[in-house]
Scaffold this motif. Structure first.
Motif, PDB file in Angstrom:
ATOM      1  N   GLN A 152      58.623  44.403  82.194  1.00  0.00           N
ATOM      2  CA  GLN A 152      57.965  43.395  81.370  1.00  0.00           C
ATOM      3  C   GLN A 152      58.959  42.715  80.435  1.00  0.00           C
ATOM      4  N   VAL A 153      59.753  43.515  79.737  1.00  0.00           N
ATOM      5  CA  VAL A 153      60.735  42.949  78.813  1.00  0.00           C
ATOM      6  C   VAL A 153      61.810  42.180  79.566  1.00  0.00           C
ATOM      7  N   SER A 192      52.072  38.503  82.407  1.00  0.00           N
ATOM      8  CA  SER A 192      51.221  38.772  83.556  1.00  0.00           C
ATOM      9  C   SER A 192      52.043  38.869  84.824  1.00  0.00           C
ATOM     10  N   VAL A 193      53.079  38.033  84.926  1.00  0.00           N
ATOM     11  CA  VAL A 193      53.969  38.110  86.089  1.00  0.00           C
ATOM     12  C   VAL A 193      54.705  39.434  86.085  1.00  0.00           C
ATOM     13  N   ALA A 194      55.180  39.844  84.904  1.00  0.00           N
ATOM     14  CA  ALA A 194      55.927  41.096  84.801  1.00  0.00           C
ATOM     15  C   ALA A 194      55.051  42.280  85.186  1.00  0.00           C
ATOM     16  N   ASN A 195      53.789  42.257  84.749  1.00  0.00           N
ATOM     17  CA  ASN A 195      52.896  43.349  85.075  1.00  0.00           C
ATOM     18  C   ASN A 195      52.657  43.438  86.578  1.00  0.00           C
ATOM     19  N   LYS A 196      52.530  42.285  87.237  1.00  0.00           N
ATOM     20  CA  LYS A 196      52.328  42.289  88.691  1.00  0.00           C
ATOM     21  C   LYS A 196      53.536  42.860  89.390  1.00  0.00           C
ATOM     22  N   ARG A 197      54.735  42.524  88.878  1.00  0.00           N
ATOM     23  CA  ARG A 197      55.951  43.048  89.504  1.00  0.00           C
ATOM     24  C   ARG A 197      56.125  44.531  89.276  1.00  0.00           C
ATOM     25  N   ALA A 198      55.442  45.045  88.252  1.00  0.00           N
ATOM     26  CA  ALA A 198      55.583  46.462  87.937  1.00  0.00           C
ATOM     27  C   ALA A 198      54.628  47.330  88.708  1.00  0.00           C
ATOM     28  N   ARG A 199      53.867  46.740  89.628  1.00  0.00           N
ATOM     29  CA  ARG A 199      52.879  47.512  90.397  1.00  0.00           C
ATOM     30  C   ARG A 199      53.375  47.783  91.788  1.00  0.00           C
TER      31      ARG A 199
END
Length: 231
Positions: free
Chosen positions: A108-109, A224-231
């Protein structure tokens, strides 16, 4: 190169992509330097949260974005200080790092920093003291963006901010765990969409909480993009 925020900032050179090892070459350092901030790479300053109380410094450094890493017990102490033209993002990371999945927080960061750098905005990456939490997230960004190993990313940060010390039994372990994830992310970028999705199954879903100050939407949209990439 140290950037003392009492002087005009001279942005240091970023690391060379994939260049390992990086040797410890500490800058001239005094104990009180930990209370200042240091430029780690162009447009990213690492330091303690209280720097934001120095309005002249904020203006001189042209800081327009703040990412503050805090644990839930610190939410009442670290809130947005009203400053003209400054947007905030507060990320609540569990205090017990060993028992938590903080990889989504790293991702995310990283996404937020990438977007701010692309926009040419100066970001203050901070935590309570700028020594453990925020220094670890700075190291994670270098690992992801410049393909550094965890020890070399930490050393690069220490060569700019000598007091930066990811906790040996906490964040340092998580950074070591992040190494193969960064390698997998790099490989996933060259795969087809179907392959990319399957290659990311090693990342567990987690509840990533962020606290955004009013007006922070342009950058915060990247969360929101970062969260999707973290899944």
């Amino acid at each position: 190169m140290e950037a003392n925020l009492q002087q005009p900032i001279q942005w240091p050179e970023p690391p060379t992509v994939g260049k390992n090892p990086i040797y410890l070459c500490p800058p001239p350092w005094a104990h009180e330097d930990r209370y200042n901030g240091q430029a780690i790479i162009p447009h990213v300053i690492l330091g303690p949260y209280h720097l934001l109380r120095k309005r002249e410094m904020v203006q001189q450094a042209q800081i327009s974005y703040v990412i503050c890493i805090r644990d839930p017990s610190e939410t009442s102490f670290y809130r947005g200080i009203p400053l003209p033209g400054v947007e905030y993002c507060f990320l609540d990371v569990p205090a017990d790092v060993n028992k938590s999945n903080i990889i989504p927080h790293f991702n995310q960061v990283n996404e937020l920093l990438r977007q701010a750098i692309e926009q040419g905005r100066t970001t203050l990456l901070c935590c309570s003291d700028g020594i453990d939490k925020s220094a670890s997230f700075m190291s994670a960004f270098l690992m992801s963006e410049y393909e550094l190993t965890a020890p070399n990313a930490i050393t690069f940060v220490q060569n700019r901010r000598y007091c930066a010390t990811p906790s040996p039994q906490g964040y340092r372990i998580k950074l070591l765990e992040y190494e193969p994830i960064c390698s997998a992310q790099k490989c996933a970028g060259a795969m087809s969409p179907g392959e990319t999705k399957s290659s990311r199954r090693w990342e567990e879903e987690d509840d990533v909480s962020g606290d955004f100050a009013p007006g922070a939407r342009p950058i915060a949209a990247a969360v929101s993009v970062a969260n999707k990439r973290a899944r």
